[in-house]
Write a protein that holds these residues in place. Sequence first.
Motif, PDB file in Angstrom:
ATOM      1  N   SER A 144      32.685  37.267  48.028  1.00 12.33           N
ATOM      2  CA  SER A 144      31.919  38.500  47.808  1.00 12.33           C
ATOM      3  C   SER A 144      30.525  38.366  48.395  1.00 12.33           C
ATOM      4  O   SER A 144      29.822  37.383  48.121  1.00 12.33           O
ATOM      5  N   THR A 145      30.126  39.361  49.189  1.00 11.31           N
ATOM      6  CA  THR A 145      28.761  39.414  49.736  1.00 11.31           C
ATOM      7  C   THR A 145      28.131  40.769  49.419  1.00 11.31           C
ATOM      8  O   THR A 145      27.337  41.300  50.199  1.00 11.31           O
ATOM      9  N   SER A 146      28.493  41.334  48.272  1.00 14.64           N
ATOM     10  CA  SER A 146      27.950  42.640  47.887  1.00 14.64           C
ATOM     11  C   SER A 146      26.431  42.605  47.773  1.00 14.64           C
ATOM     12  O   SER A 146      25.828  41.568  47.490  1.00 14.64           O
ATOM     13  N   ARG A 147      25.836  43.765  47.991  1.00 12.22           N
ATOM     14  CA  ARG A 147      24.387  43.906  47.818  1.00 12.22           C
ATOM     15  C   ARG A 147      24.042  44.185  46.366  1.00 12.22           C
ATOM     16  O   ARG A 147      22.965  43.849  45.903  1.00 12.22           O
ATOM     17  N   PHE A 148      24.943  44.811  45.633  1.00  9.24           N
ATOM     18  CA  PHE A 148      24.806  45.005  44.196  1.00  9.24           C
ATOM     19  C   PHE A 148      26.163  45.396  43.639  1.00  9.24           C
ATOM     20  O   PHE A 148      27.037  45.885  44.341  1.00  9.24           O
ATOM     21  N   GLU A 149      26.354  45.154  42.339  1.00 11.68           N
ATOM     22  CA  GLU A 149      27.577  45.515  41.631  1.00 11.68           C
ATOM     23  C   GLU A 149      27.243  45.766  40.174  1.00 11.68           C
ATOM     24  O   GLU A 149      26.094  45.571  39.743  1.00 11.68           O
ATOM     25  N   GLY A 150      28.245  46.163  39.396  1.00 13.98           N
ATOM     26  CA  GLY A 150      28.135  46.176  37.942  1.00 13.98           C
ATOM     27  C   GLY A 150      28.791  44.896  37.449  1.00 13.98           C
ATOM     28  O   GLY A 150      28.178  43.842  37.356  1.00 13.98           O
ATOM     29  N   LEU A 151      30.086  44.997  37.151  1.00 11.35           N
ATOM     30  CA  LEU A 151      30.907  43.817  36.861  1.00 11.35           C
ATOM     31  C   LEU A 151      32.160  43.989  37.711  1.00 11.35           C
ATOM     32  O   LEU A 151      33.072  44.719  37.333  1.00 11.35           O
ATOM     33  N   PRO A 152      32.217  43.345  38.875  1.00 18.83           N
ATOM     34  CA  PRO A 152      33.248  43.671  39.883  1.00 18.83           C
ATOM     35  C   PRO A 152      34.674  43.438  39.393  1.00 18.83           C
ATOM     36  O   PRO A 152      35.059  42.321  39.049  1.00 18.83           O
ATOM     37  N   MET A 153      35.468  44.502  39.392  1.00 14.65           N
ATOM     38  CA  MET A 153      36.864  44.398  38.974  1.00 14.65           C
ATOM     39  C   MET A 153      37.651  43.454  39.866  1.00 14.65           C
ATOM     40  O   MET A 153      38.521  42.718  39.398  1.00 14.65           O
ATOM     41  N   THR A 154      37.362  43.465  41.157  1.00 11.76           N
ATOM     42  CA  THR A 154      38.131  42.613  42.069  1.00 11.76           C
ATOM     43  C   THR A 154      37.902  41.135  41.783  1.00 11.76           C
ATOM     44  O   THR A 154      38.803  40.322  41.947  1.00 11.76           O
ATOM     45  N   MET A 155      36.697  40.786  41.333  1.00 11.12           N
ATOM     46  CA  MET A 155      36.442  39.395  40.942  1.00 11.12           C
ATOM     47  C   MET A 155      37.250  39.032  39.700  1.00 11.12           C
ATOM     48  O   MET A 155      37.806  37.931  39.612  1.00 11.12           O
ATOM     49  N   LEU A 156      37.281  39.934  38.733  1.00  4.11           N
ATOM     50  CA  LEU A 156      38.063  39.678  37.518  1.00  4.11           C
ATOM     51  C   LEU A 156      39.537  39.509  37.862  1.00  4.11           C
ATOM     52  O   LEU A 156      40.223  38.628  37.329  1.00  4.11           O
ATOM     53  N   GLU A 157      40.026  40.363  38.753  1.00  2.26           N
ATOM     54  CA  GLU A 157      41.425  40.291  39.161  1.00  2.26           C
ATOM     55  C   GLU A 157      41.713  38.974  39.872  1.00  2.26           C
ATOM     56  O   GLU A 157      42.721  38.314  39.602  1.00  2.26           O
ATOM     57  N   ALA A 158      40.817  38.599  40.789  1.00  5.87           N
ATOM     58  CA  ALA A 158      41.000  37.347  41.523  1.00  5.87           C
ATOM     59  C   ALA A 158      41.037  36.159  40.571  1.00  5.87           C
ATOM     60  O   ALA A 158      41.883  35.265  40.681  1.00  5.87           O
ATOM     61  N   GLN A 159      40.115  36.161  39.610  1.00  7.23           N
ATOM     62  CA  GLN A 159      40.058  35.050  38.669  1.00  7.23           C
ATOM     63  C   GLN A 159      41.309  34.976  37.801  1.00  7.23           C
ATOM     64  O   GLN A 159      41.770  33.902  37.445  1.00  7.23           O
ATOM     65  N   ALA A 160      41.892  36.138  37.473  1.00  2.00           N
ATOM     66  CA  ALA A 160      43.121  36.158  36.678  1.00  2.00           C
ATOM     67  C   ALA A 160      44.271  35.479  37.402  1.00  2.00           C
ATOM     68  O   ALA A 160      45.217  34.991  36.768  1.00  2.00           O
ATOM     69  N   PHE A 161      44.205  35.453  38.739  1.00  4.87           N
ATOM     70  CA  PHE A 161      45.214  34.759  39.537  1.00  4.87           C
ATOM     71  C   PHE A 161      44.768  33.340  39.901  1.00  4.87           C
ATOM     72  O   PHE A 161      45.390  32.684  40.740  1.00  4.87           O
ATOM     73  N   GLY A 162      43.685  32.879  39.269  1.00  2.00           N
ATOM     74  CA  GLY A 162      43.228  31.511  39.497  1.00  2.00           C
ATOM     75  C   GLY A 162      42.633  31.286  40.868  1.00  2.00           C
ATOM     76  O   GLY A 162      42.806  30.215  41.453  1.00  2.00           O
ATOM     77  N   ILE A 163      41.915  32.273  41.381  1.00  8.10           N
ATOM     78  CA  ILE A 163      41.297  32.120  42.701  1.00  8.10           C
ATOM     79  C   ILE A 163      39.821  31.780  42.521  1.00  8.10           C
ATOM     80  O   ILE A 163      39.078  32.539  41.890  1.00  8.10           O
ATOM     81  N   PRO A 164      39.354  30.666  43.074  1.00 11.37           N
ATOM     82  CA  PRO A 164      37.919  30.352  43.045  1.00 11.37           C
ATOM     83  C   PRO A 164      37.137  31.427  43.796  1.00 11.37           C
ATOM     84  O   PRO A 164      37.598  31.939  44.825  1.00 11.37           O
ATOM     85  N   ILE A 165      35.945  31.754  43.304  1.00  9.90           N
ATOM     86  CA  ILE A 165      35.133  32.811  43.904  1.00  9.90           C
ATOM     87  C   ILE A 165      33.836  32.231  44.453  1.00  9.90           C
ATOM     88  O   ILE A 165      33.155  31.449  43.779  1.00  9.90           O
ATOM     89  N   ILE A 166      33.503  32.628  45.680  1.00 13.59           N
ATOM     90  CA  ILE A 166      32.190  32.342  46.264  1.00 13.59           C
ATOM     91  C   ILE A 166      31.468  33.672  46.386  1.00 13.59           C
ATOM     92  O   ILE A 166      31.980  34.612  46.998  1.00 13.59           O
ATOM     93  N   SER A 167      30.271  33.766  45.792  1.00 16.93           N
ATOM     94  CA  SER A 167      29.586  35.046  45.777  1.00 16.93           C
ATOM     95  C   SER A 167      28.076  34.873  45.820  1.00 16.93           C
ATOM     96  O   SER A 167      27.533  33.911  45.265  1.00 16.93           O
ATOM     97  N   PHE A 168      27.410  35.832  46.458  1.00 12.98           N
ATOM     98  CA  PHE A 168      25.963  35.940  46.293  1.00 12.98           C
ATOM     99  C   PHE A 168      25.665  36.202  44.819  1.00 12.98           C
ATOM    100  O   PHE A 168      26.410  36.916  44.140  1.00 12.98           O
ATOM    101  N   ASP A 169      24.549  35.679  44.342  1.00 14.93           N
ATOM    102  CA  ASP A 169      24.162  35.851  42.946  1.00 14.93           C
ATOM    103  C   ASP A 169      23.229  37.059  42.824  1.00 14.93           C
ATOM    104  O   ASP A 169      22.042  36.927  42.541  1.00 14.93           O
ATOM    105  N   TYR A 170      23.787  38.267  43.039  1.00 17.27           N
ATOM    106  CA  TYR A 170      22.983  39.474  42.890  1.00 17.27           C
ATOM    107  C   TYR A 170      22.772  39.762  41.407  1.00 17.27           C
ATOM    108  O   TYR A 170      23.347  39.101  40.538  1.00 17.27           O
ATOM    109  N   ASN A 171      21.958  40.770  41.102  1.00 13.49           N
ATOM    110  CA  ASN A 171      21.418  40.967  39.750  1.00 13.49           C
ATOM    111  C   ASN A 171      22.435  40.855  38.632  1.00 13.49           C
ATOM    112  O   ASN A 171      22.241  40.137  37.654  1.00 13.49           O
ATOM    113  N   THR A 172      23.525  41.627  38.701  1.00 11.06           N
ATOM    114  CA  THR A 172      24.490  41.633  37.605  1.00 11.06           C
ATOM    115  C   THR A 172      25.900  41.464  38.137  1.00 11.06           C
ATOM    116  O   THR A 172      26.229  41.967  39.207  1.00 11.06           O
TER     117      THR A 172
END
Length: 356
Positions: free
Chosen positions: A260-288
């Motif tokens: 994920s390289t989003s400029r901003f998000e709320g609580l990204p559903m796609t990240m939650l979905e990815a994690q549910a399938f056991g996928i490690p996430i690399i992401s910028f640490d934007y505000n929320t």
Amino acid sequence: MKNIVFFIQNISHSAGSERVTSILANSLCAKGYHVTILSICGKNSCFYELDSRIELKTLFNKENVDNKKSFFQVYFKLRKFYKSHKTDLVIDVFASLSIYTLDLKRKFGFKNITWEHFNSFANVGFNKIGRKYAAKKSDCIVVLTDIDKSHYQKIFPRMSARIERIFNPLPYKNEALDLSERRNIVLSVGRLTYQKGFDVMIKAWNKIDKKGWQLLIIGEGEEEQQLNEIIKDSNCENICLLPSTSKIEGYYKQAKIYLSTSRFEGLPMTMLEAQAFGIPIISFDYNTGPKDIINHAENGFLIENNNVDMLCEYITSLLCDEEKIKEFSYNAFESSKRFESSIIISQWLKLIEELI
């Protein structure tokens, strides 16, 4: 039977807000509520599966409506809708839509929830006005992260609205982690918009040694042509833009890393979905968002926001370390259990029962 209306811009879109709206609407319908999803515009259809008992209504039968230019047209159509539909509770999907609801609820006597799907740092469209109005007039504001809750309380110190933090619920419940279908795929999912920062992702991907890996970006949106031009102009290899699909599970089952390289998000559903399938996430640490999902160096990596060089470094390090990917995968799968639908829906039910 109590009547609940989800008020949204366009339920036919395939983004995270529409995804989580469909999950909550289905759950409330199953609990005996009469549920309507009311869109300002769109095709009067939902990209995601809905309970057949849920009613879909649309104010304008066209793809897009500019709420600023068409404010009064939207307002008067909404007023006409509520005159003919008994409503007990309106859930505004985005704070910006509360500028309509909070005036109309005085006339029709329903309760409302302002559901903050961006974050209180992002002032897009009517969101800034909607938040200010909601802080004074809403029955409850639901935010997605503790950071957002604190920020609301800081910027609206005299806020009269109740405020609750409720995470987005997972659409999946996986009983066990299966890594048998994994391939050398880095995955990213989302609408092809400025917000998602896919232009930054493509440029970063072009800088690193892919070593037989492929980047798949799945989504549709207004920046599709621009992103394809960036890929073409940079001769970027091992990258593919694919259209949105309702069968996204197949890609989650195959991917080894989510990016994920989003400029901003709320609580990204796609990240939650990815994690549910056991996928490690690399992401910028934007505000929320990311820091609520990722534990750095345990189930993924949090990268200093907008630091592309650091992003490239961490991507490269994970591509080269199969054992680290497996370790992060198991940790990600365990972390995802915090967001199981049953836990989140019970919090929503408790709130709604208290309001109506």
